[in-house]
Design a protein around this motif. Sequence first.
Motif, PDB file in Angstrom:
ATOM      1  N   PHE A 150       0.828  -1.207   0.000  1.00  0.00           N
ATOM      2  CA  PHE A 150       0.000   0.000   0.000  1.00  0.00           C
ATOM      3  C   PHE A 150       0.868   1.265   0.000  1.00  0.00           C
ATOM      4  O   PHE A 150       0.509   2.276  -0.625  1.00  0.00           O
ATOM      5  N   SER A 165       0.782   4.090  -2.905  1.00  0.00           N
ATOM      6  CA  SER A 165       0.445   5.468  -2.560  1.00  0.00           C
ATOM      7  C   SER A 165       1.554   6.418  -3.009  1.00  0.00           C
ATOM      8  O   SER A 165       1.270   7.513  -3.518  1.00  0.00           O
ATOM      9  N   TYR A 201      -2.615   4.733  -5.973  1.00  0.00           N
ATOM     10  CA  TYR A 201      -3.761   4.701  -5.091  1.00  0.00           C
ATOM     11  C   TYR A 201      -3.712   5.894  -4.174  1.00  0.00           C
ATOM     12  O   TYR A 201      -2.654   6.270  -3.696  1.00  0.00           O
ATOM     13  N   PHE A 238      -5.169   7.522  -0.656  1.00  0.00           N
ATOM     14  CA  PHE A 238      -5.841   7.194   0.602  1.00  0.00           C
ATOM     15  C   PHE A 238      -6.807   8.293   0.967  1.00  0.00           C
ATOM     16  O   PHE A 238      -6.402   9.399   1.270  1.00  0.00           O
ATOM     17  N   ASP A 239      -8.099   7.972   0.940  1.00  0.00           N
ATOM     18  CA  ASP A 239      -9.097   8.935   1.388  1.00  0.00           C
ATOM     19  C   ASP A 239      -9.706   8.419   2.693  1.00  0.00           C
ATOM     20  O   ASP A 239      -9.212   7.466   3.281  1.00  0.00           O
ATOM     21  N   GLU A 283     -12.473   6.814   3.286  1.00  0.00           N
ATOM     22  CA  GLU A 283     -13.004   5.462   3.190  1.00  0.00           C
ATOM     23  C   GLU A 283     -11.893   4.422   3.291  1.00  0.00           C
ATOM     24  O   GLU A 283     -12.052   3.375   3.918  1.00  0.00           O
ATOM     25  N   SER A 284     -10.769   4.694   2.674  1.00  0.00           N
ATOM     26  CA  SER A 284      -9.627   3.774   2.746  1.00  0.00           C
ATOM     27  C   SER A 284      -9.099   3.690   4.164  1.00  0.00           C
ATOM     28  O   SER A 284      -8.698   2.612   4.632  1.00  0.00           O
ATOM     29  N   GLN A 285      -9.096   4.850   4.841  1.00  0.00           N
ATOM     30  CA  GLN A 285      -8.624   4.837   6.233  1.00  0.00           C
ATOM     31  C   GLN A 285      -9.578   4.021   7.118  1.00  0.00           C
ATOM     32  O   GLN A 285      -9.140   3.273   7.992  1.00  0.00           O
ATOM     33  N   LEU A 301     -11.426   1.567   6.091  1.00  0.00           N
ATOM     34  CA  LEU A 301     -11.181   0.187   5.711  1.00  0.00           C
ATOM     35  C   LEU A 301      -9.945  -0.341   6.432  1.00  0.00           C
ATOM     36  O   LEU A 301      -9.956  -1.457   6.961  1.00  0.00           O
ATOM     37  N   ALA A 302      -8.896   0.467   6.458  1.00  0.00           N
ATOM     38  CA  ALA A 302      -7.660   0.052   7.129  1.00  0.00           C
ATOM     39  C   ALA A 302      -7.911  -0.160   8.623  1.00  0.00           C
ATOM     40  O   ALA A 302      -7.427  -1.136   9.214  1.00  0.00           O
TER      41      ALA A 302
END
Length: 170
Positions: A25, A29, A34, A36-37, A39-41, A43-44
């Motif tokens: 990741f 990035s 990719y 990181f917005d 939503e990704s945070q 998800l993480a």
Amino acid sequence: LGPSMVEKFQLNDPTRYVPLTIAGFSISSLTGLYHFDAESQLLALWVLFCGTVYSRGGPIIAEMLDEMSDAVLKEHKAAEEAEIEAVRVTMEAHQRQTAVFKDIQELFDAQKSVMDKLVETSDARLAHGVRDTFIKKLNTLVSLDSKTSETSRKILIEKATESVKNAYLA
């Protein structure tokens, strides 16, 4: 078949796949592949939460599930034992009932034998009674016949004597 790539490089071990995932990741990035917005945070964070629950709470959850399965297994074994005991009791009851039926059958056979003997005895007694009555009647007839014969003989002798007297005296 040989070992798979996951097995060959031991990628199912968290000490290997977590750093590789973070590195992957990070590279995506940094290169701009990719972004990181929020939503990704989320998800993480969700993945980290699930991993933490799995790694720290997994043994506790597994132990709880094992205890529940052991309790269910004991309950099922107890129910099976109760059913087996009920079947055993039912079998014993049926065996006793069969023994009672055999005893009743033997009593019925004995009763039938006794009744046959009783009927045979009654028939013999009736035959003897009829024979005795018949003999009495025959004896009565013989006695009446001998009395009648005796009376007839006396009358015949008297009449013959009177007739002979009348024939010689006349």
